[in-house]
Scaffold this motif. Structure first.
Motif, PDB file in Angstrom:
ATOM      1  N   LEU A 112     -19.064  -6.633 -84.745  1.00 59.28           N
ATOM      2  CA  LEU A 112     -18.643  -8.029 -84.718  1.00 59.28           C
ATOM      3  C   LEU A 112     -17.117  -8.133 -84.791  1.00 59.28           C
ATOM      4  O   LEU A 112     -16.510  -8.931 -84.074  1.00 59.28           O
ATOM      5  N   GLU A 113     -16.485  -7.310 -85.614  1.00 65.14           N
ATOM      6  CA  GLU A 113     -15.026  -7.322 -85.711  1.00 65.14           C
ATOM      7  C   GLU A 113     -14.382  -6.878 -84.394  1.00 65.14           C
ATOM      8  O   GLU A 113     -13.383  -7.459 -83.956  1.00 65.14           O
ATOM      9  N   LYS A 114     -14.945  -5.877 -83.745  1.00 70.44           N
ATOM     10  CA  LYS A 114     -14.411  -5.425 -82.463  1.00 70.44           C
ATOM     11  C   LYS A 114     -14.510  -6.531 -81.413  1.00 70.44           C
ATOM     12  O   LYS A 114     -13.567  -6.756 -80.639  1.00 70.44           O
ATOM     13  N   ILE A 115     -15.625  -7.251 -81.392  1.00 70.77           N
ATOM     14  CA  ILE A 115     -15.787  -8.383 -80.472  1.00 70.77           C
ATOM     15  C   ILE A 115     -14.710  -9.426 -80.746  1.00 70.77           C
ATOM     16  O   ILE A 115     -14.073  -9.945 -79.819  1.00 70.77           O
ATOM     17  N   GLN A 116     -14.487  -9.733 -82.000  1.00 69.68           N
ATOM     18  CA  GLN A 116     -13.472 -10.727 -82.363  1.00 69.68           C
ATOM     19  C   GLN A 116     -12.077 -10.278 -81.947  1.00 69.68           C
ATOM     20  O   GLN A 116     -11.276 -11.088 -81.479  1.00 69.68           O
ATOM     21  N   GLN A 117     -11.778  -9.003 -82.098  1.00 70.14           N
ATOM     22  CA  GLN A 117     -10.465  -8.485 -81.709  1.00 70.14           C
ATOM     23  C   GLN A 117     -10.250  -8.618 -80.202  1.00 70.14           C
ATOM     24  O   GLN A 117      -9.200  -9.097 -79.752  1.00 70.14           O
ATOM     25  N   VAL A 118     -11.231  -8.200 -79.436  1.00 65.98           N
ATOM     26  CA  VAL A 118     -11.106  -8.262 -77.978  1.00 65.98           C
ATOM     27  C   VAL A 118     -11.008  -9.710 -77.519  1.00 65.98           C
ATOM     28  O   VAL A 118     -10.164 -10.057 -76.680  1.00 65.98           O
TER      29      VAL A 118
END
Length: 85
Positions: free
Chosen positions: A11-17
Protein backbone atom coordinates in the motif's frame (compact mmCIF):
# COMPACT_ATOMS: atom_id res chain seq x y z
CA UNK A 1 -8.15 -7.52 12.17
CA UNK A 2 -4.40 -8.02 11.98
CA UNK A 3 -2.88 -7.57 8.55
CA UNK A 4 0.43 -8.90 7.26
CA UNK A 5 3.36 -6.50 6.90
CA UNK A 6 3.22 -7.03 3.13
CA UNK A 7 -0.20 -5.29 3.09
CA UNK A 8 1.32 -2.09 4.47
CA UNK A 9 4.45 -2.29 2.32
CA UNK A 10 2.51 -2.71 -0.90
CA UNK A 11 0.00 0.00 0.00
CA UNK A 12 2.86 2.40 0.79
CA UNK A 13 4.54 1.64 -2.55
CA UNK A 14 1.26 2.38 -4.37
CA UNK A 15 0.97 5.68 -2.52
CA UNK A 16 4.56 6.62 -3.39
CA UNK A 17 4.12 5.92 -7.09
CA UNK A 18 0.76 7.69 -7.24
CA UNK A 19 2.22 10.74 -5.46
CA UNK A 20 4.90 11.03 -8.15
CA UNK A 21 2.19 10.66 -10.82
CA UNK A 22 0.27 13.59 -9.33
CA UNK A 23 3.46 15.66 -9.23
CA UNK A 24 4.34 14.77 -12.82
CA UNK A 25 0.80 15.62 -13.94
CA UNK A 26 1.16 19.11 -12.49
CA UNK A 27 4.59 19.50 -14.10
CA UNK A 28 3.38 18.28 -17.48
CA UNK A 29 0.47 20.71 -17.40
CA UNK A 30 3.05 23.49 -17.73
CA UNK A 31 5.75 21.57 -19.64
CA UNK A 32 3.82 19.41 -22.13
CA UNK A 33 6.79 19.02 -24.50
CA UNK A 34 9.14 17.44 -21.94
CA UNK A 35 9.61 14.03 -23.53
CA UNK A 36 11.53 12.55 -20.60
CA UNK A 37 8.78 13.58 -18.16
CA UNK A 38 6.14 12.02 -20.42
CA UNK A 39 8.17 8.80 -20.58
CA UNK A 40 8.54 8.80 -16.79
CA UNK A 41 4.81 9.44 -16.35
CA UNK A 42 3.90 6.55 -18.66
CA UNK A 43 6.34 4.18 -16.96
CA UNK A 44 4.97 5.06 -13.52
CA UNK A 45 1.36 4.81 -14.72
CA UNK A 46 2.13 1.27 -15.85
CA UNK A 47 3.86 0.51 -12.54
CA UNK A 48 0.87 1.90 -10.61
CA UNK A 49 -1.53 -0.37 -12.50
CA UNK A 50 0.69 -3.38 -11.85
CA UNK A 51 1.02 -2.62 -8.13
CA UNK A 52 -2.74 -2.14 -7.78
CA UNK A 53 -3.43 -5.42 -9.58
CA UNK A 54 -0.99 -7.16 -7.25
CA UNK A 55 -2.60 -5.57 -4.19
CA UNK A 56 -6.10 -6.57 -5.31
CA UNK A 57 -5.08 -10.14 -6.05
CA UNK A 58 -3.71 -10.48 -2.53
CA UNK A 59 -5.97 -8.27 -0.41
CA UNK A 60 -9.16 -7.42 -2.33
CA UNK A 61 -10.52 -4.41 -4.19
CA UNK A 62 -8.82 -1.04 -3.94
CA UNK A 63 -10.92 1.28 -6.12
CA UNK A 64 -14.68 1.74 -6.34
CA UNK A 65 -17.05 2.81 -9.14
CA UNK A 66 -15.77 0.22 -11.60
CA UNK A 67 -12.09 0.91 -10.95
CA UNK A 68 -11.72 -2.55 -9.43
CA UNK A 69 -13.47 -5.85 -9.98
CA UNK A 70 -15.12 -7.80 -7.20
CA UNK A 71 -14.63 -11.45 -6.55
CA UNK A 72 -17.58 -13.68 -5.73
CA UNK A 73 -19.21 -13.32 -3.34
CA UNK A 74 -19.33 -9.51 -3.38
CA UNK A 75 -16.34 -8.44 -1.31
CA UNK A 76 -16.70 -4.67 -1.08
CA UNK A 77 -18.10 -5.03 2.41
CA UNK A 78 -14.92 -6.67 3.68
CA UNK A 79 -12.75 -4.46 5.84
CA UNK A 80 -10.37 -2.89 6.26
CA UNK A 81 -10.40 -0.29 3.51
CA UNK A 82 -6.96 1.08 2.65
CA UNK A 83 -7.78 4.44 4.27
CA UNK A 84 -8.70 2.68 7.52
CA UNK A 85 -5.22 1.32 8.20
Amino acid sequence: MELPESYYQLLEKIQQVDFVLVDLTLYLDTHPDDLEAVKQFNQLAYESKQLKAQFESQFGPLLQFGGSFSSYPWNWKDAPWPWQV
